[in-house]
Design a protein around this motif. Sequence first.
Motif, mmCIF file in Angstrom:
data_model
loop_
_atom_site.group_PDB
_atom_site.id
_atom_site.type_symbol
_atom_site.label_atom_id
_atom_site.label_comp_id
_atom_site.label_asym_id
_atom_site.label_seq_id
_atom_site.Cartn_x
_atom_site.Cartn_y
_atom_site.Cartn_z
ATOM 1 N N GLY A 134 6.753 -4.588 5.050
ATOM 2 C CA GLY A 134 5.619 -4.605 4.762
ATOM 3 C C GLY A 134 5.106 -3.866 3.644
ATOM 4 N N VAL A 135 5.487 -2.632 3.681
ATOM 5 C CA VAL A 135 5.164 -1.614 2.418
ATOM 6 C C VAL A 135 5.685 -2.300 1.144
ATOM 7 C CG1 VAL A 135 5.615 0.403 1.426
ATOM 8 C CG2 VAL A 135 5.143 0.469 3.694
ATOM 9 N N LEU A 136 7.105 -2.839 0.902
ATOM 10 C CA LEU A 136 7.721 -3.110 0.034
ATOM 11 C C LEU A 136 7.037 -4.648 -0.605
ATOM 12 C CD1 LEU A 136 11.460 -2.404 0.551
ATOM 13 C CD2 LEU A 136 9.709 -0.933 -0.653
ATOM 14 N N THR A 137 6.833 -5.418 0.371
ATOM 15 C CA THR A 137 6.237 -6.766 0.134
ATOM 16 C C THR A 137 4.676 -6.857 -0.156
ATOM 17 O OG1 THR A 137 6.042 -7.545 2.296
ATOM 18 C CG2 THR A 137 8.033 -8.073 1.171
ATOM 19 N N ARG A 138 3.921 -5.973 0.860
ATOM 20 C CA ARG A 138 2.400 -6.154 0.422
ATOM 21 C C ARG A 138 1.934 -4.984 -0.351
ATOM 22 N NH1 ARG A 138 3.400 -8.380 5.566
ATOM 23 N NH2 ARG A 138 2.845 -6.308 6.473
ATOM 24 N N VAL A 139 2.296 -3.757 -0.131
ATOM 25 C CA VAL A 139 1.804 -2.608 -0.745
ATOM 26 C C VAL A 139 2.104 -2.339 -1.897
ATOM 27 C CG1 VAL A 139 0.901 -0.396 -0.322
ATOM 28 C CG2 VAL A 139 1.473 -1.783 1.708
ATOM 29 N N VAL A 140 3.504 -2.268 -2.387
ATOM 30 C CA VAL A 140 3.955 -1.849 -3.467
ATOM 31 C C VAL A 140 3.660 -2.726 -4.724
ATOM 32 C CG1 VAL A 140 6.247 -1.697 -4.796
ATOM 33 C CG2 VAL A 140 6.117 -0.511 -2.963
ATOM 34 N N PRO A 141 3.627 -4.064 -4.374
ATOM 35 C CA PRO A 141 3.049 -5.050 -5.697
ATOM 36 C C PRO A 141 1.710 -4.588 -6.090
ATOM 37 C CG PRO A 141 4.086 -6.321 -4.013
ATOM 38 C CD PRO A 141 4.017 -4.768 -3.461
ATOM 39 N N GLU A 142 0.750 -4.254 -5.180
ATOM 40 C CA GLU A 142 -0.761 -3.882 -5.577
ATOM 41 C C GLU A 142 -0.774 -2.535 -6.141
ATOM 42 O OE1 GLU A 142 -3.435 -4.663 -2.546
ATOM 43 O OE2 GLU A 142 -4.807 -3.119 -3.520
ATOM 44 N N VAL A 143 -0.167 -1.746 -5.403
ATOM 45 C CA VAL A 143 -0.334 -0.082 -5.942
ATOM 46 C C VAL A 143 0.534 -0.126 -7.155
ATOM 47 C CG1 VAL A 143 0.330 2.062 -5.140
ATOM 48 C CG2 VAL A 143 -0.758 0.584 -3.627
ATOM 49 N N PHE A 144 1.921 -0.483 -7.143
ATOM 50 C CA PHE A 144 2.621 -0.172 -8.558
ATOM 51 C C PHE A 144 2.110 -1.122 -9.654
ATOM 52 C CE2 PHE A 144 6.831 1.751 -6.649
ATOM 53 C CZ PHE A 144 5.971 2.711 -6.190
ATOM 54 N N GLY A 145 1.648 -2.282 -9.064
ATOM 55 C CA GLY A 145 0.870 -3.326 -10.218
ATOM 56 C C GLY A 145 -0.247 -2.501 -11.044
ATOM 57 N N TYR A 146 -0.963 -1.634 -9.994
ATOM 58 C CA TYR A 146 -2.154 -1.014 -10.764
ATOM 59 C C TYR A 146 -1.694 0.135 -11.595
ATOM 60 C CZ TYR A 146 -5.994 2.295 -11.259
ATOM 61 O OH TYR A 146 -6.866 3.028 -11.970
ATOM 62 N N LEU A 147 -0.646 1.110 -10.891
ATOM 63 C CA LEU A 147 -0.137 1.911 -11.812
ATOM 64 C C LEU A 147 0.500 1.394 -13.209
ATOM 65 C CD1 LEU A 147 1.485 4.263 -9.109
ATOM 66 C CD2 LEU A 147 -0.666 4.697 -10.495
ATOM 67 N N ASP A 148 1.162 0.356 -13.147
ATOM 68 C CA ASP A 148 1.599 -0.203 -14.335
ATOM 69 C C ASP A 148 0.681 -0.734 -15.397
ATOM 70 O OD1 ASP A 148 4.312 -1.179 -15.397
ATOM 71 O OD2 ASP A 148 3.113 -2.872 -15.616
ATOM 72 N N SER A 149 -0.361 -1.137 -14.742
ATOM 73 C CA SER A 149 -1.521 -1.551 -15.860
ATOM 74 C C SER A 149 -2.072 -0.401 -16.401
ATOM 75 C CB SER A 149 -2.560 -2.536 -14.833
ATOM 76 O OG SER A 149 -3.286 -1.738 -14.255
ATOM 77 N N VAL A 150 -2.008 0.580 -15.959
ATOM 78 C CA VAL A 150 -2.775 1.822 -16.324
ATOM 79 C C VAL A 150 -1.738 2.882 -17.199
ATOM 80 C CG1 VAL A 150 -4.787 1.973 -14.898
ATOM 81 C CG2 VAL A 150 -2.918 3.336 -14.214
ATOM 82 N N SER A 151 -0.520 2.486 -17.242
ATOM 83 C CA SER A 151 0.514 3.054 -18.163
ATOM 84 C C SER A 151 0.649 2.667 -19.547
ATOM 85 C CB SER A 151 1.854 2.909 -17.317
ATOM 86 O OG SER A 151 1.948 3.460 -16.070
#
Length: 229
Positions: A134-151
């Motif tokens: 659940g963490v890898l499929t649902r949470v990581v895309p959103e959270v790391f996607g956000y971090l990627d967008s602000v990097s």
Amino acid sequence: MLKIYGVPISVHTRKVILAARLKRLPFEVVPVVPVIPGNPPPDWGSLSPTGKIPVLQDGDFTLADSAAICAYLDRKQPLPPLYPADIRHHGHALWLEQYAGGTVFRDVVHPLFHETFVQPKIKGIATDASRIDGVLTRVVPEVFGYLDSVSGERFLAGDALSVADLAVASNLITMQYIGFTLERVRFPKLAALFDRVIRVPEVTAALQAEQPVVQQMALRSEFLNGVLA
Ligand SMILES: N[C@@H](CCC(=O)N[C@@H](CS)C(=O)NCC(=O)O)C(=O)O
């Protein structure tokens, strides 16, 4: 000398260790692992009101919480600054430090660490694979996607390394130790930022100092071996 209670593989303890190293403040780490029953010292309740690590002791002054400690260290030794002078960068640094210590840790790293280390290795309880999934499929895309967008091209809150970079990178480092690598193709800007942060000499030195703990706790060493090669 400053005393930092905690263990270097803890996301929040590492953030404080990195801050102390960057500021060249001498410190010693007093090992405390709250998830191991009976491990914390008898006076732990008076040192850490929440029972969590890290705690800083500076002479007769005691301070809990990595965000409070980093801000304290920045006043104690202003150079190099960990908080940008520019008002907007400053606001952004505080937000991303908060996001890293809150959302990234609580929703990604903590559950992964709990299921791959605390449950099976400390408590003798089977890993809940569906929670990891659940963490890898649902949470990581959103959270790391956000971090990627602000990097961006440099660091998270402007051109200089700040507390935000330390907070985010510290989460990513602990993830590697428990076997979850950052998907570089999916999050290329975040991966490039991570590379920049771990190549800062004080950060690399801190990682080198973590090696014995990683070995002792039988954590995954591929990432560290790569950084230190
Ligand atoms: N807001 C705190 C969070 C500290 C925290 O969650 N520490 C974790 C280790 S990284 C801990 O002590 N966990 C053990 C427990 O919850 O008992 C900070 O930034 O210092």
